[in-house]
Design an enzyme around this catalytic site. Structure first.
Site, PDB file in Angstrom:
ATOM      1  N   LYS A  41      41.978  18.398  51.079  1.00  0.00           N
ATOM      2  CA  LYS A  41      40.969  19.566  50.907  1.00  0.00           C
ATOM      3  C   LYS A  41      41.467  21.698  50.657  1.00  0.00           C
ATOM      4  O   LYS A  41      41.940  21.488  50.479  1.00  0.00           O
ATOM      5  CB  LYS A  41      39.392  19.771  52.313  1.00  0.00           C
ATOM      6  CG  LYS A  41      39.134  18.242  52.195  1.00  0.00           C
ATOM      7  CD  LYS A  41      37.707  18.577  52.947  1.00  0.00           C
ATOM      8  CE  LYS A  41      38.383  18.299  54.271  1.00  0.00           C
ATOM      9  NZ  LYS A  41      38.759  17.077  55.001  1.00  0.00           N
ATOM     10  N   ARG A 192      50.652  15.975  63.270  1.00  0.00           N
ATOM     11  CA  ARG A 192      49.999  16.584  63.525  1.00  0.00           C
ATOM     12  C   ARG A 192      49.658  15.263  65.038  1.00  0.00           C
ATOM     13  O   ARG A 192      49.648  14.163  64.074  1.00  0.00           O
ATOM     14  CB  ARG A 192      48.913  16.634  63.021  1.00  0.00           C
ATOM     15  CG  ARG A 192      48.260  18.162  62.911  1.00  0.00           C
ATOM     16  CD  ARG A 192      47.497  18.166  61.146  1.00  0.00           C
ATOM     17  NE  ARG A 192      46.541  17.838  61.538  1.00  0.00           N
ATOM     18  CZ  ARG A 192      45.380  17.795  60.796  1.00  0.00           C
ATOM     19  NH1 ARG A 192      44.910  19.337  59.780  1.00  0.00           N
ATOM     20  NH2 ARG A 192      44.265  17.271  61.215  1.00  0.00           N
ATOM     21  N   ARG A 203      40.028   8.626  62.883  1.00  0.00           N
ATOM     22  CA  ARG A 203      39.077   9.561  62.107  1.00  0.00           C
ATOM     23  C   ARG A 203      37.846   9.473  60.600  1.00  0.00           C
ATOM     24  O   ARG A 203      36.790   9.890  60.441  1.00  0.00           O
ATOM     25  CB  ARG A 203      40.025  10.641  61.419  1.00  0.00           C
ATOM     26  CG  ARG A 203      41.055  11.494  62.226  1.00  0.00           C
ATOM     27  CD  ARG A 203      41.861  12.177  62.089  1.00  0.00           C
ATOM     28  NE  ARG A 203      41.466  12.960  61.439  1.00  0.00           N
ATOM     29  CZ  ARG A 203      43.173  13.162  61.015  1.00  0.00           C
ATOM     30  NH1 ARG A 203      44.064  13.070  61.157  1.00  0.00           N
ATOM     31  NH2 ARG A 203      43.162  14.636  59.832  1.00  0.00           N
TER      32      ARG A 203
HETATM   33  P1  AP5 Z   1      46.225  18.021  53.209  1.00  0.00           P
HETATM   34  O1  AP5 Z   1      45.444  18.924  51.716  1.00  0.00           O
HETATM   35  O2  AP5 Z   1      46.040  17.975  54.206  1.00  0.00           O
HETATM   36  O3  AP5 Z   1      44.630  16.599  53.259  1.00  0.00           O
HETATM   37  P2  AP5 Z   1      43.179  17.429  54.327  1.00  0.00           P
HETATM   38  O4  AP5 Z   1      41.985  17.299  53.663  1.00  0.00           O
HETATM   39  O5  AP5 Z   1      42.514  18.974  54.259  1.00  0.00           O
HETATM   40  O6  AP5 Z   1      43.161  16.781  55.537  1.00  0.00           O
HETATM   41  P3  AP5 Z   1      42.729  17.131  56.988  1.00  0.00           P
HETATM   42  O7  AP5 Z   1      43.204  15.898  57.698  1.00  0.00           O
HETATM   43  O8  AP5 Z   1      43.588  18.858  57.433  1.00  0.00           O
HETATM   44  O9  AP5 Z   1      41.084  17.114  57.178  1.00  0.00           O
HETATM   45  P4  AP5 Z   1      40.738  16.884  58.139  1.00  0.00           P
HETATM   46  O10 AP5 Z   1      39.321  17.444  57.928  1.00  0.00           O
HETATM   47  O11 AP5 Z   1      40.304  15.823  59.191  1.00  0.00           O
HETATM   48  O12 AP5 Z   1      41.913  18.165  59.180  1.00  0.00           O
HETATM   49  P5  AP5 Z   1      40.285  19.695  59.700  1.00  0.00           P
HETATM   50  O13 AP5 Z   1      41.782  20.479  59.816  1.00  0.00           O
HETATM   51  O14 AP5 Z   1      39.400  19.583  59.281  1.00  0.00           O
HETATM   52  O15 AP5 Z   1      46.544  16.951  51.744  1.00  0.00           O
HETATM   53  C1  AP5 Z   1      47.035  15.815  53.712  1.00  0.00           C
HETATM   54  C2  AP5 Z   1      48.233  15.260  53.119  1.00  0.00           C
HETATM   55  O16 AP5 Z   1      48.617  15.082  51.853  1.00  0.00           O
HETATM   56  C3  AP5 Z   1      49.160  16.298  53.535  1.00  0.00           C
HETATM   57  O17 AP5 Z   1      50.764  16.300  53.210  1.00  0.00           O
HETATM   58  C4  AP5 Z   1      49.059  16.994  51.462  1.00  0.00           C
HETATM   59  O18 AP5 Z   1      50.647  17.459  51.276  1.00  0.00           O
HETATM   60  C5  AP5 Z   1      49.208  15.282  50.992  1.00  0.00           C
HETATM   61  N1  AP5 Z   1      48.526  16.075  49.113  1.00  0.00           N
HETATM   62  C6  AP5 Z   1      47.445  16.730  49.042  1.00  0.00           C
HETATM   63  N2  AP5 Z   1      46.573  16.460  47.970  1.00  0.00           N
HETATM   64  C7  AP5 Z   1      47.688  15.691  47.344  1.00  0.00           C
HETATM   65  C8  AP5 Z   1      47.803  15.166  46.584  1.00  0.00           C
HETATM   66  N3  AP5 Z   1      46.969  15.397  45.053  1.00  0.00           N
HETATM   67  N4  AP5 Z   1      48.769  14.364  45.801  1.00  0.00           N
HETATM   68  C9  AP5 Z   1      49.611  13.460  46.743  1.00  0.00           C
HETATM   69  N5  AP5 Z   1      49.409  13.921  47.836  1.00  0.00           N
HETATM   70  C10 AP5 Z   1      48.722  15.476  48.271  1.00  0.00           C
HETATM   71  O19 AP5 Z   1      40.017  19.151  61.420  1.00  0.00           O
HETATM   72  C11 AP5 Z   1      40.611  18.263  62.081  1.00  0.00           C
HETATM   73  C12 AP5 Z   1      39.846  17.845  63.638  1.00  0.00           C
HETATM   74  O20 AP5 Z   1      39.300  19.234  63.847  1.00  0.00           O
HETATM   75  C13 AP5 Z   1      38.764  16.865  63.866  1.00  0.00           C
HETATM   76  O21 AP5 Z   1      39.261  15.559  63.196  1.00  0.00           O
HETATM   77  C14 AP5 Z   1      37.988  17.218  64.341  1.00  0.00           C
HETATM   78  O22 AP5 Z   1      38.349  16.153  65.969  1.00  0.00           O
HETATM   79  C15 AP5 Z   1      38.205  19.190  64.708  1.00  0.00           C
HETATM   80  N6  AP5 Z   1      36.905  19.236  64.015  1.00  0.00           N
HETATM   81  C16 AP5 Z   1      37.548  20.136  62.958  1.00  0.00           C
HETATM   82  N7  AP5 Z   1      36.002  20.958  62.372  1.00  0.00           N
HETATM   83  C17 AP5 Z   1      35.275  20.390  63.205  1.00  0.00           C
HETATM   84  C18 AP5 Z   1      33.658  20.594  62.862  1.00  0.00           C
HETATM   85  N8  AP5 Z   1      33.492  20.636  61.987  1.00  0.00           N
HETATM   86  N9  AP5 Z   1      33.210  19.662  63.500  1.00  0.00           N
HETATM   87  C19 AP5 Z   1      33.892  18.789  64.569  1.00  0.00           C
HETATM   88  N10 AP5 Z   1      35.217  18.390  64.661  1.00  0.00           N
HETATM   89  C20 AP5 Z   1      35.810  19.227  64.518  1.00  0.00           C
END
Ligand code: AP5
Length: 255
Positions: A41, A192, A203
Site C-alpha cells: 500500500k 521495522r 498483524r
Molecule cells: P509496503 O509498500 O511497505 O507495504 P504496506 O502495505 O504499506 O505495508 P505496511 O506494513 O506499511 O502496512 P501496514 O498496514 O501494516 O502498516 P502501517 O504503517 O499502516 O511494501 C512492503 C515491502 O514490499 C517493501 O519492502 C516494498 O519494497 C516491497 N514491495 C512493495 N510492492 C512490491 C511489489 N509489487 N513487488 C515486490 N516487492 C514489493 O501501520 C503500522 C502499525 O501502526 C499497525 O500495525 C498498527 O499497530 C498501527 N496503526 C496504523 N494505523 C492504524 C489504525 N488505523 N488503527 C489502528 N492501528 C493502526
C-alpha cells in the site's frame, strides 16, 4: 501548500490551514487504500500520489514519527500506542479516531488524499464517513490490494526502512544502491520492529479479524475497487490506475 508540508502537518498534528493546494491532475481524488500489511500500500501510495497529486496520509507514519521522538517528548497515550504497534496489534480505535479528527484539515485540501492504513476497523470507517460528510466531502473509491499470504510475508520480511526519511526498500526486489544506506538522504536502513516474524503473525491475524470486514463495508457502498497486487510496483500501479478509471467511468454512467 507543498505535499511535504501537508505530510509534515499530518504527522505533527499541525493545522494545515493554507487555503489552496492545486490538484496536480484534472480532478481531486479522495481514496482509501486497503490490504493486508506488506501488500504494498505504501509503495502504491507514493506512485499514485505522484500521478494524481493527492497527498499520501498514513496513520502508521504518525506512530512511527512519535516512536522516533525522545521518550520524554511522547505523551502517555502515544507511548501506549507504540506498545500495541510493536506487538503487531492495532492501536485502540478511540485514539486513532481522535488523531485523525485532529488532522481533518489535511483531508479538506483541494488536492485530495490517499489514506493509507486508515480506516482499519468498521468503527474507524464509520468515524471517517461522519468526518467527511461533516466537511461536505465523500470518498471516490477504496482500492483493495489482494495478494497470497506467502508473498505478503516475503515482502514484509525483506523490507528495510530509512530511519531518517522512512523510504521503503526490499533486500531483493528494491535494494538500495549502497547496502544499508538510503538512496534519498543517506540515512541508515533498519528493519521495522513490527516486521519481525512474531509480530508479522499477529498483524496477519488482526488484519483478518478487524480489517477484512471493511471489504464488505465498502462493497455495499459501491466504493470497492479490487486490485490484484502481483507483479512489479509499476505493473501494480498501472493496474490500479486502469481499474480506478474504469470504476470512475462506471460511476459517471450510473450517476
Ligand atoms: P509496503 O509498500 O511497505 O507495504 P504496506 O502495505 O504499506 O505495508 P505496511 O506494513 O506499511 O502496512 P501496514 O498496514 O501494516 O502498516 P502501517 O504503517 O499502516 O511494501 C512492503 C515491502 O514490499 C517493501 O519492502 C516494498 O519494497 C516491497 N514491495 C512493495 N510492492 C512490491 C511489489 N509489487 N513487488 C515486490 N516487492 C514489493 O501501520 C503500522 C502499525 O501502526 C499497525 O500495525 C498498527 O499497530 C498501527 N496503526 C496504523 N494505523 C492504524 C489504525 N488505523 N488503527 C489502528 N492501528 C493502526
Amino acid at each position: 501548500m507543498g505535499q511535504k508540508r501537508i505530510i509534515s502537518a499530518w504527522i505533527r498534528g499541525g493545522t494545515c490551514t493554507e487555503p489552496f493546494a492545486p490538484p496536480a491532475s484534472d480532478r481531486a481524488w479522495r481514496l482509501v487504500l486497503l490490504g493486508a500489511p506488506g501488500v504494498g500500500k505504501g509503495t502504491q501510495a507514493e506512485l499514485l500520489s505522484e500521478r494524481l497529486g493527492a497527498v499520501h496520509l498514513s496513520t502508521g507514519d504518525i506512530f512511527r514519527a512519535a516512536g522516533n521522538l525522545p521518550p520524554e517528548q511522547r505523551s502517555a497515550a502515544m507511548e501506549e500506542a507504540l506498545g500495541y504497534m510493536r506487538r503487531g496489534e492495532l492501536v485502540p480505535d478511540e485514539l486513532v479516531i481522535r488523531l485523525v479528527e485532529e488532522r481533518k484539515a489535511c483531508l479538506r485540501l483541494p488536492c485530495g488524499f490517499l489514506l493509507d492504513g486508515y480506516p482499519r476497523t468498521v468503527p474507524q470507517a464509520e468515524a471517517l464517513d461522519n468526518l467527511l460528510s461533516g466537511e461536505g466531502l465523500a470518498l471516490d473509491a477504496v482500492l483493495d490490494y489482494e495478494l497470497p499470504l506467502e508473498v505478503v510475508v516475503q515482502r514484509l520480511s525483506g523490507r528495510r526502512m530509512c530511519a531518517q526519511c522512512q523510504a521503503a526498500y526490499h533486500v531483493e526486489t528494491l535494494p538500495p544502491k549502497r547496502e544499508g544506506v538510503c538512496d534519498h538522504c543517506g540515512g541508515r536502513l533498519v528493519q521495522r520492529p513490527d516486521d519481525r516474524p512474531e509480530a508479522i503473525r499477529v498483524r496477519m491475524e488482526v488484519y483478518q479479524r478487524s480489517t477484512a470486514p471493511l471489504i464488505e463495508y465498502y462493497r455495499e457502498r459501491g466504493l470497492l475497487v479490487t486490485v490484484p497486487a502481483e507483479g512489479t510496483p509499476e505493473e501494480v500501479f498501472e493496474r490500479s490506475l486502469r481499474l480506478l478509471e474504469q470504476n470512475a467511468a462506471g460511476a459517471t454512467r450510473r450517476g
